[in-house]
Design an enzyme around this catalytic site. Structure first.
Site, PDB file in Angstrom:
ATOM      1  N   HIS A 122       0.860  -1.144   0.084  1.00 15.99           N
ATOM      2  CA  HIS A 122       0.331   0.000  -0.002  1.00 15.99           C
ATOM      3  C   HIS A 122       0.775   1.335  -0.007  1.00 15.99           C
ATOM      4  CE1 HIS A 122      -3.315   2.731   1.193  1.00 15.99           C
ATOM      5  NE2 HIS A 122      -2.549   3.360   1.817  1.00 15.99           N
ATOM      6  N   GLU A 123       1.982   1.176   1.019  1.00 14.52           N
ATOM      7  CA  GLU A 123       2.841   2.670   1.044  1.00 14.52           C
ATOM      8  C   GLU A 123       3.490   2.774  -0.121  1.00 14.52           C
ATOM      9  OE1 GLU A 123       1.689   4.699   3.014  1.00 14.52           O
ATOM     10  OE2 GLU A 123       0.814   3.492   4.636  1.00 14.52           O
TER      11      GLU A 123
END
Length: 186
Positions: A122-123
């Protein structure tokens, strides 16, 4: 699997076929092969502590999912596009430019039960130009924490993959909904 690898393999097979048939083959890459080369981004996960394996897996997931960009660990003496750090806060990413920035894999979310590979993927998605999409379902990687602690899906969905491909100008992309291994070896 990647289209660029298929193109290279077909070029090599054609060269061998021509050589066996008595024709001449060139070792130079085809113009289409050069157009399909991904933008390589390096990451430094040396300060990611206990999350190093999750960071490497998150990068590998993006490499399996898109063709326009490739994430690689930084080589010794090289400056990384992406720095990845562990800290006690909430996970977050600070993007300086598309493909560059700092990611924090925060222990606070891990302590609450969120999956480390999903957090990493996600990051990294933020560094690749994707915004949060909250609230959202588990099938959306960029829904982040709103999918809940039971969500373990670290893969971008078709729309997220397409957006990253568009961000990095991929000439050849996997058709929407096609399995990763249906396109090419890579």
């Amino acid at each position: 699997m990647h289209v660029r690898t298929l193109a290279r393999g077909l070029t090599a097979a054609l060269a061998v076929t021509l050589a066996l048939a008595g024709g001449q083959a060139s070792a130079a890459p085809a113009a289409g092969d050069r157009a399909a080369a991904p933008r390589v981004l390096t990451y430094d996960a040396s300060a990611s502590a206990e999350f190093r394996a999750a960071v490497d897996r998150g990068a590998a997931i993006w490499n399996e999912s898109v063709d326009g960009v490739e994430l690689r660990p930084v080589a010794a003496g090289q400056r990384a596009n992406i720095r990845i750090l562990a800290d006690n806060g909430w996970p977050r990413a600070y993007t300086t430019t598309l493909g560059s920035g700092t990611v924090y894999i925060g222990r606070q979310a891990v302590g609450q039960g969120y999956d480390t590979i999903r957090i990493s993927s996600h990051e990294l998605g933020h560094i690749l130009g994707l915004p949060d999409r909250k609230p959202g379902p588990c099938s959306s990687l960029m829904s982040g924490s709103t999918a809940g602690t039971s969500c373990r899906n670290p893969y971008p969905n078709a729309a997220e993959r397409a957006e990253v491909e568009g961000n990095f100008g991929a000439a050849l992309t996997r058709p929407a909904g096609a399995p990763r291994d249906a396109v090419a070896a890579g």
